[in-house]
Structure formats: structure tokens, C-alpha cells
Design an enzyme around this catalytic site. Structure first.
Site: not given
Lengths: 388, 691
Positions: B328-330, B688
Site C-alpha cells: 500500500g501507501s508505504t 488505495d
């Protein structure tokens, strides 16, 4: 014991002055050893058997007392009486040995015992002394003028006994009987080459037995595999072999090793607790552990004394029957002691054989007492005249 | 022997008239004066000869017996005195097998246990970095038996049962009665007390086998990392399995990089968060970004290593390394890193996030989107999916894939755990535009949490990839070296971006005064059934502190957390994971020797600040984003000069509304996706949530 006058002509008086008192003392000492060893081995064994220790001790005290009485009573007999007793005993023991094959309980892979109330009797134990005396009579008779087929009957009798013992099976007993017979044949003057042939035949029979009889095979295997393990310096019997004998032998040797020169002291041994047959066939190991090398040597000395004295005294004996019978009795006694001690010390494969007078067991002690009584009777001074 | 030395015929042999006198018993040397008068018959002579021979043979027989008894005596002397058979230790009476003094080794050096001597065990101990015992082997025994040596199996079974209550008597009896076997195990890992009691039973044929029992004094601590051993003491999972050879062949303790104190804090905070948000699982990692040493690795639910009977597969699974999740956004930090480091994208570049991006029947959308152009810091701070996808697109598929390979995100991390998983990524042939877009914001690829920590550590520590390790680095040994994967300056920018997330973005709850926490949220929808499930998330917060001199990475992840009133209905990383990360940092900082920096806080913060819309430096205006690689903004949007000259943290940057004329800033090339995206704003199926 009150001093007996040499002039005492009572039965007991005459017995006391004519009997071989040194051998008598030696036998009494052995019975004493038996008593002490029974005390040493009893706690572990009583627990294992499940009986109370007092019961166990009481039983053996009774047995040992009876054995002493048997020795004295039989030694009172004249040589002729001995001969009759032996002939009767031989016949009876033969029948009972045959009977074990039919009615005997199966114990440790063999049928050797007849269960009586209170004790189990092993008839072949009694056969041993009686057979020795009987063959002595047969051989001596055969040597006398006349056509008495002594040798033929001897071999016939031996054949029957050999078959009976093979079926039990009791190869140890058979081996001792054979050896005793061989010694008697040797003494009676059989040519050495014939003795050699007999010995070879017995060797061949032993090899055959090794391959045919499973019980015997295992015993020898137990001996051999342990030896291999010994060489490999792998002292763990559990991994070296799975045979019970190996286990016992290993424990026995540990017991000797633990005993050392003077032993751990009475009651202080602990390897004995792991010896299943500590009270019977392996009593010598218990003795080694608790009383050490010195007392074991004394015990060996006593056995040797009885055997050598018995044999050497015969040098002055003129009657062939007495010589042969006494030799047979003393040989079977000596061989039994040797086989027991040697197998406990891992000199030879284990044989189910007791240490005379020292091992626990009713019929064994009484049979040995029987034989020793006859020996004493035969070697009494001044009784040759009673023969014929 | 002289009693009968007489020449008179003995009375018993009374000769009849005419018979000859019999001379039985006459000694050899006896004088026979009337020999000439005596007629000796042939049989009598023969008998005398026989007797002579018999006497000779008696002597021989006596000699043989003498030899036999002499042999016994010699053997007796050997057995008792000269070569005695040694006793086995287990035969000693009333003494349980105990290690001898010579068997004891001093193995533990650290101060916590320095005075103790630990019993030597075959399998080496495992400690944490401070010497705290995590796993230790204690001597114990197994009960064995030789059924063939046994006298009474029934009795033996009964007696054994009386000591070892846990035995099944019937089963033991059956084992002991099996005459085909010569070795059976009856019970394992009995206590010394039980061993003594069984020894006292004195059952012949029953023996003991020395063995060991692996104990884990801290129980649940690092359970999945350690993994555990089987009944024979061989590692079955985790470090016990990975280091099987090392542990069984070398005796010094294996010192892991873990710190049980940090491990405990992470577990506690993770468990609290997991309980609060009713998550089905959780995972936490603390790593030293300078060395790659893993300081803590927690996976929940866990289990007690000393009592593994009730442990399920889920308990045993190490979520930190054993499972892969879409990051995801990491992963937007990675996109920013390769985009910036490649020189294709600049920090002041802007990307159009006005409309969702359509890919086939899916669309990429922003949650709570700004629906305008976004500069790179804004894309990170607001976690824009569209922006990250555009940025990845601008950098290009090849750059992205090369980066993923370089950071080891397509292979196993190399952590010393047998159960570390392989990432799932599209094969090179399928890694095309669509994949580039989705991987740009951390979807369409699945890696383990440790991969995320490793990669984030690399982009924040100055640009050096440190391979994560579980083995403590010796204080005296040279510091481990990593692989430089980016320029120092790019890493400095990334640090500022991470700090920005915590100061101004969705990572605010992770802020701990004085520790300059930087990080990135990541909330990925889990795939279930045919597609992504809006209601089951993996919410992770990937943080590093202190951002002015990055030292430790802290990763906190909740698997399927549920929103509650305190989070205003959100189960996103910023609400559920970031606060937990903050609490962990506040607690472990002092443990790790880092005190909150309060005196120079303002100056340090100023050095980490970056405006949401950085100004294009003079002379950089002409730098075009190559059209060939990505159809993105050719020119950066005009940015107002920063009020504080770029040195003050920008909290509410004044962003001039971009003139519509600049949108799109570049003539749309023949790029279907982009055109479609521009043409049809749509529902977000592939999304996301981005916080």
C-alpha cells in the site's frame, strides 16, 4: 559337639571316626556361605519375586538345614547302601525327568521342573549324582570276570538321558553328565584315542546344537556378541546386544569390578539389585561385589579342596567301583562349581547351573547334598569291607 | 592314609578254600613277603594293572581340575582388581544423573547472569543482544527399556506408572511385552526427580538415555522468531531451524540482535491496538537502520514456546516475514525515491490528480482527493494514489523495476529465518504500464512487512541498503556494510518527506516530541474472493526516528482492524497504527539510548522542513521531464516563494490555484490510460485508501 571316644562303637561314633572330616568341614563352610549369600541377595530378589523377605529367608534356612541332614544321613550308608540308593534314585529321577516333558511348566524356555507343593523340583539335578554312581557300578561290574555288559548298559542309559535332556532342553546338564561319564571312562582305562574320538564327537554335537537348538544358540550368541562389544570397548550392553545374558553378564562383571579386592561390605552392594538371577546362577557375582576378591578366592579354594582331596584320597583306594563312583561325584560337583563361576566371570557361555550349596534353590541344594553324602559314605575309612 | 596298611586279607573279602588271597588296597610299596607262595589269577592281575593306570589318570584328572579352578581364579582377579568393568552413571544408587563439575562450562558472559554456570548442553543457548536467555537446553532423561531383558512386563509397567502418572499403563505394557524389540522409548523428558524414583525401582531392562529439553524462559517472547524444536531437539521453524547446524555443533550461545525489552514493548502496544480495534492479527518490527539488526519482531497472535500443544498454524505463522501483503501507501516512499533519484522527477514537479486514472474496467482514485495538481511533497503527505501512480509512470517501468530489484523487493530478505517468504510481483513480461501505475502506490505487488522495513530503512538512512539480520553485530567487529542504492541528497529529501507526513500528513498521531518521527501510512484493502474488499484492510505505519539522524525503523501493522468511536469510523493506518507506533517510539527510545531532544528541537525541525510545494530553484526551470518515459508535467506549477525562505515548516502553505491553462501542462501524448482517465471520472474499484 561332644567329644566322641574312639572306642564309641555306636553308629554315630563309628561314622565320626571314619568319615572324611576335612571334607565335611568344607561342606559345612559352603553351607555357611550359602546362608550368608542368601541374606545378601534376598532383599532385591524377594521384592522382585513378590514374596516377603522373611519367607524367602526361612525357606532357604529350611533347605540348607535339610541339605546338612541329607549329607550326614547319606554318609552314614555303607558303599553297598550307596549303590542301592543311587540305582533307585537314578531310576526315579529318570522317570521324573521324562515326566517333566509332559507335565512340567514352561520356565525360561525350558521344561525342567516338576511343581510340588512348596517347591519346584528339578529331577535332573538328582539324576546327576545317581547317574555317576550307577555308571561307576556298571563299569566296575563290567570289569569283573563274567559277561556282564556294563559298558553297553552305560552307553544305553546315557543315550536315554541325553535324549530326555535334549528335549527339555538342558544342554548344560547334559554337558556335565557327559563330562563326568568321560572322566569315568578315562579312569576305567579306556584307550586315549577312544577318549579323543568321544571328545571330538561331543564337540561336533555342541556345534550341531548351536545351529539347531535356539535356546543354546542364544546363549552362545550372548557370549560372543558381548565379547565383540568388549573388544570394541563399547561397554554399553544395551546398545551392544539385546540378549538377556549379555545384560546379566555385564551386570555381573560390573558387580565384580565394584567389589574389588575386599568388596563393598555385606549389604552394601548395589549392582546386585540389577541382577535378575542374583540369588541363583549369579550369586557368585553378588559375593564378588560385597565380599571382594579375597573371599571369592577362599570360596574357589574350598571347592578346589573338596575336589582335589576327593580325587587324591582315591589313590589309596583299591575298589574300582568306589574309585569310579567317587570320581564321578566329585567331578560333577567340581564341574558344576566351575561352570557356574566361569560363566559368571564370562569365561564360558552362561549355563543354567547353580553354585553348589551357595545358590538359592531347594532341589539344587538337596541334590548336591545327596551327592556329597554319597561321596562321604564312599570315602569312609574301613568300609570297603562292606562292599561286595 | 595309613589306617589300612595291613597285609592281612580284609574280612569282607573272605576267601573261600582254594581261592587266592585278595590284596585289595595294598600300597605300592607294601612288602609282600609270601609272594612266591601266592598264585595270582589273570583277572586279578589285570585288575591290578587297571588300578595302577586308574591311579595315574586320577592324578591327571586332579591336574585338570586344578587348571580349571586356577583359570577361574585368574579371571576373578582380572574382573575384580586388574580390569574391573566400569559402572554406568545410571547405575549409581540413589543418585540421579547430574552433570559433573568437569561437564560444566561457563558460557554466559553478560552482566545479567555472569555469576552462573550453566550446565553444558549439546544444543547451544540462544540469547538476545544483551545476553538474556531466550532458549536454553536443560539436561533431562528419557526412559528406555529392552523388552527382551525384562522379567515381568506387567509388573514393570505397573511400577513405572506409579512413578510417572502421565504414562498409559496399557500402552507401556504392550511395548514391554514386544519380544521382537530390544529398544523402546517409554517416556521422554522426565525430571531428575522422576529419574531417581524410577532408578530406585531397580527394574532390570529399564534404562535411561541422556537427553535435553529445550526451554524458553520468556515463553511467548519472540515465539515465532525462535520457532521451537521437535521432540528430538531439532529446530522446526524460525531461528532454531535456520541455525540448526550452528546450534548443534558450536557451544557458545547464539546472540540474536533482538532486545527483549523492546520486543516486550512492541508486543504490548501491538496487543493493545489489536484488542482495541479487534484486528485478527498484528505485526511489529523494530530495526536498526544503520546496521540492519532486527531489534524486535512481533507477530500476533502468538503462542507459548513451552506449551505448543494448543498453538494453531496462525499462531505459529510469523507475519513479519512469513506472509506477504500488498504494502500500500508505504510504498509511495519508494516511488518518490526512484523517481527523484533517477533525476527524472524533481521535488518541485507537480502531477495532475484532478481525475481518477482508468485502467481497463478499474480506476485509480484518491480518497479524500484534492482534485487538483499536487506537488511531490503533497502526494506523499496526502498520500495521493493518482499522484504516486503518475510519478511512477513518469519515472518509467524500467526504472521502477530496476529499483525494486536493487532494493531486494523481488527476492527474499535474507533474514535468518527458515520461514521467510518470497514476494509476489508481476513477472518482467507482465510488468507494464498498468503494473507500473499500481505498484507506484503499493498495489499489484506483495511483500513481507520486513521488506517494507528494509526498503524504508534504506531510503531514509542516507541511501544505503542494509540487509536485515537477526544476529547481533559484535561491538568490536567492524560495522556491517550495505549497498548504496541512492544519492545521499535524495535520501535527505525522503527524510524530509517522511517528517512531513508526521507533522502535516496522516501520520500526525505518531508524533513524539523530541524524537522527530518520520513515517508513512499504508492502508491496503485485502483481496478476498474476486477483488479487493473495502472493509478488510491491512493498516500499517512505517516510521523511522529520529529523522535528523535516522537510527531505528518502527513498523506497526494491524490485520483487519475495525473502526470504533474513537477513530470516527476509520480503520485506516493513520488512526489505528500510527498512534501505536508513536507509543512504541516514546517507550523504546530511552531503552535504546536515545533521549528526546528538546533543547534544539526548533532548529532540528527547521532542518527537516520541506514546503508542500517547493519552489523551483533558479536555473532548473528548463529541466524537462522526458516525454519518452512519462507523460507528466513538463513544467512545474508555479509556486509562491516560501515565506520563511524554505526554512520554516510549512503547515498551511499558501498554494496559488493553478491556472487552468496549465492543465494539462503538456500536450497529451498518445497514452490511452491518461486520456480515458481524463475523460471519465469514475468509481474506485481499485483504490488505495491512502491514509
Amino acid at each position: 559337639m561332644p567329644a566322641l571316644s574312639r572306642a564309641d562303637t555306636s553308629l554315630f561314633g563309628r561314622w565320626w571316626w571314619s568319615v572324611d572330616r576335612w571334607t565335611l568341614i568344607a561342606i559345612a563352610t559352603l553351607i555357611g556361605f550359602g546362608y550368608v549369600m542368601m541374606l545378601a541377595a534376598s532383599p532385591a530378589v524377594a521384592e522382585r519375586i513378590g514374596a516377603s523377605r522373611d519367607m524367602f529367608i526361612l525357606k532357604q534356612v529350611v533347605f540348607l538345614s535339610i541339605a546338612g541332614l541329607i549329607v550326614v544321613a547319606v554318609s552314614l550308608l555303607s558303599p553297598r547302601g550307596v549303590r542301592r540308593l543311587a540305582l533307585a534314585g537314578c531310576a526315579m529321577a529318570l522317570i521324573m525327568t521324562a515326566a517333566t516333558l509332559v507335565i512340567g511348566p514352561h520356565i525360561k524356555g525350558a521344561t525342567r521342573w516338576i511343581a510340588l507343593p512348596g517347591l519346584s523340583v528339578q529331577p535332573s539335578e538328582f539324576l546327576k549324582p545317581c547317574f555317576a554312581v550307577t555308571t561307576a557300578w556298571l563299569m566296575a561290574e563290567g570289569k569283573r570276570p563274567g559277561n556282564f555288559p556294563g559298558m553297553l548298559i552305560t552307553f544305553g542309559l546315557f543315550g536315554i538321558i541325553a535324549v530326555l535332556l535334549k528335549f527339555q532342553p538342558d544342554m548344560g546338564m547334559l554337558a556335565v553328565l557327559t563330562a563326568v561319564l568321560l572322566i569315568q571312562l578315562f579312569l576305567v582305562g579306556l584307550p586315549l584315542w577312544l577318549i579323543g574320538i568321544f571328545t571330538s564327537l561331543i564337540g561336533a554335537a555342541g556345534v550341531t546344537a548351536y545351529f539347531v537348538i535356539e535356546h543354546f544358540h542364544r546363549r552362545v550368541q550372548g557370549f560372543l556378541c558381548f565379547r565383540t562389544a568388549d573388544v570394541a570397548n563399547k561397554l554399553d550392553a544395551a546398545t551392544a546386544t539385546d540378549a538377556t545374558d549379555c545384560y546379566q553378564i555385564r551386570r555381573a562383571l560390573e558387580a565384580f569390578g565394584n567389589g574389588g579386592l575386599l568388596g563393598t561390605g555385606p549389604g552394601e552392594g548395589f549392582v546386585k539389585d540389577k541382577l535378575p538371577d542374583a540369588h541363583a546362577d549369579f550369586v557368585f557375582a553378588v559375593m564378588g561385589e560385597e565380599f571382594g576378591f579375597v573371599l571369592c578366592l577362599v570360596l574357589i579354594g574350598i571347592f578346589m579342596f573338596i575336589v582335589l582331596r576327593g580325587l587324591l584320597r582315591l589313590l589309596g583306594e583299591a575298589d574300582l567301583f568306589v574309585v569310579l563312583a567317587a570320581t564321578g561325584l566329585v567331578s560333577s560337583f567340581g564341574l558344576q562349581a566351575f561352570v557356574n563361576m566361569a560363566s559368571t566371570l564370562h569365561l564360558i557361555p552362561t549355563k543354567g547351573m547353580t553354585l553348589p550349596f551357595v545358590s538359592y534353590g531347594g532341589s539344587s541344594v538337596m541334590a548336591v547334598a545327596f551327592g556329597m553324602g554319597m561321596l562321604l559314605a564312599l570315602t569312609r575309612r574301613g568300609h570297603t569291607a562292606e562292599l561286595a | 592314609m595309613t589306617e589300612r596298611r595291613s597285609n592281612e586279607p580284609l574280612p569282607g573279602n573272605a576267601p573261600g578254600p582254594g581261592t587266592l588271597a585278595r590284596r585289595f588296597g595294598a600300597p605300592r610299596d607294601a612288602v609282600v613277603p609270601r609272594m612266591e607262595d601266592v598264585r595270582v589269577t589273570a583277572p586279578d592281575l589285570a585288575r591290578r594293572v587297571t588300578m595302577e593306570r586308574t591311579r595315574g589318570r586320577i592324578v591327571i584328572a586332579a591336574s585338570i581340575f586344578t587348571a580349571l579352578f586356577a583359570a577361574v581364579s585368574v579371571k576373578l582377579a582380572l574382573a575384580t582388581i586388574f580390569i574391573p568393568m566400569p559402572l554406568r552413571p545410571s547405575d549409581q544408587p540413589h543418585v540421579a544423573v547430574a552433570p559433573k563439575a568437569s561437564d560444566v562450562a561457563t558460557t554466559i558472559a553478560p552482566a545479567s547472569v555472569k555469576a552462573f554456570e550453566m550446565p553444558r548442553a549439546r544444543r547451544a543457548m540462544i540469547t538476545d543482544r544483551n545476553g538474556e536467555v531466550l532458549a536454553i537446553s536443560l539436561p533431562t532423561a528419557a526412559v528406555t527399556a529392552n523388552p527382551r531383558a525384562l522379567i515381568d512386563p506387567e509388573d514393570a509397567a505397573h511400577k513405572l506408572k506409579s512413578v510417572l502418572k502421565r504414562l498409559d499403563e496399557a500402552q507401556v505394557r504392550e511395548k514391554l511385552s514386544d519380544q521382537t524389540k530390544s529398544f523402546v522409548y517409554l517416556a521422554r523428558q522426565i525430571s531428575p526427580r522422576e529419574q531417581m524414583a524410577i532408578n530406585d525401582l531397580g527394574i532390570p531392562g529399564v534404562d535411561f538415555e541422556r537427553s535435553e529439553r529445550r526451554r524458553y524462559p520468556l515463553g511467548r517472547v519472540a515465539a515465532q522468531v525462535l520457532g521451537g524444536v521437535d521432540v528430538d531437539g531439532h529446530g522446526i521453524a524460525g531461528a532454531e531451524r535456520h541455525f540448526e547446524t550452528r546450534l548443534s555443533e558450536e557451544s557458545p550461545p547464539l546472540r540474536l540482535s533482538l532486545d527483549v525489552r523492546v520486543q516486550a514493548v512492541v508486543r504490548e502496544e501491538l496487543l493493545a491496538a489489536m484488542t482495541e480495534f479487534q484486528a485478527i492479527g498484528a505485526c511489529g518490527i523494530v530495526m536498526d537502520v544503520r546496521t540492519g539488526e532486527v531489534i524486535a519482531m512481533v507477530s500476533l497472535p502468538d503462542f507459548d514456546l513451552n506449551d505448543t500443544r494448543t498453538a494453531t498454524d496462525d499462531d505459529r505463522s510469523n507475519r513479519a516475514v512469513g506472509r506477504v501483503y500488498e504494502p500500500g501507501s508505504t510504498f509511495k516512499l519508494q516511488t518518490a525515491s526512484f523517481a527523484l533519484d533517477s533525476g527524472i522527477v524533481h521535488i518541485w514537479n507537480g502531477f495532475d490528480a484532478t481525475n481518477p486514472i482508468r485502467i481497463g474496467r478499474f480506476s485509480i482514485n484518491d480518497f479524500e482527493g484534492k482534485h487538483r495538481w499536487l506537488a511531490v511533497p503533497e502526494i506523499i503527505a496526502y498520500s495521493s494514489n493518482i499522484g504516486a501512480a503518475r510519478m511512477a509512470e513518469a519515472a518509467g517501468t524500467a526504472t521502477q523495476r530496476a529499483w525494486m530489484e536493487k532494493l531486494g523487493l523481488l527476492t527474499r530478505t535474507g533474514i535468518e529465518l527458515s520461514d521467510s517468504a518470497l514476494p509476489l510481483a508481476p513477472p518482467a513480461a507482465n510488468w507494464k504500464e498498468a503494473a507500473t501505475l499500481t505498484i507506484g502506490f503499493g498495489h499489484g505487488i506483495a511483500v513481507t512487512p520486513l521488506h517494507v522495513v528494509m526498503a524504508t530503512g534504506a531510503v531514509s538512512n542516507g541511501g544505503v541498503l542494509m540487509r536485515p539480520t537477526l544476529v547481533a553485530v559484535d561491538p568490536g567487529a567492524p560495522a556491517p556494510t550495505g549497498t548504496r542504492i541512492m544519492q545521499q541528497t535524495t535520501s535527505d529529501t525522503i527524510r524530509k518527506l517522511m517528517r512531513l507526513v508526521v507533522t502535516d500528513g496522516y501520520g500526525k498521531p505518531a508524533e513524539v516530541p523530541g524524537y522527530f518521527v518520520g513515517g508513512k501510512t499504508g492502508t491496503a484493502e485485502k483481496i478476498s474472493g474476486h477483488g479487493y474488499n473495502k472493509h478488510s484492510n491491512v493498516s500499517a505505519f512505517m516510521s523511522v526516528f529520529p529523522m535528523n539522524a535516522p537510527h531505528y525503523a518502527v513498523y506497526m501493522m494491524l490485520d483487519e482492524p475495525h473502526a470504533n468511536a474513537s477513530t470516527h469510523g476509520y480503520a485506516t493506518a493513520g488512526w489505528v497504527s500510527a498512534p501505536a507506533a508513536g507509543r512504541v517510539i516514546a517507550r523504546i527510545g530511552p531503552m535504546l539510548g536515545l533521549l528526546p531532544e528538546t533543547d534544539n528541537a526548533a532548529a532540528i525541525q527547521a532542518s527537516l522542513a520541506i514546503p508542500m510545494q517547493p519552489a523551483r530553484p533558479p536555473g532548473a526551470a528548463a529541466t524537462p521531464v522526458p516525454r519518452a518515459s512519462a507523460p507528466v508535467a513538463k513544467t512545474a506549477p508555479p509556486v509562491a516563494p516560501n515565506r520563511a525562505g524554505g526554512s520554516t515548516p510549512v503547515t498551511t502553505p499558501s498554494v496559488p490555484v493553478r491556472a487552468p491553462s496549465v492543465v494539462p501542462p503538456v500536450a497529451t501524448p498518445a497514452h490511452d490510460l491518461r486520456r480515458e482517465a481524463a475523460a471519465r471520472p469514475v468509481q474506485a474499484a481499485l483504490v488505495d485508501v491512502g491514509r
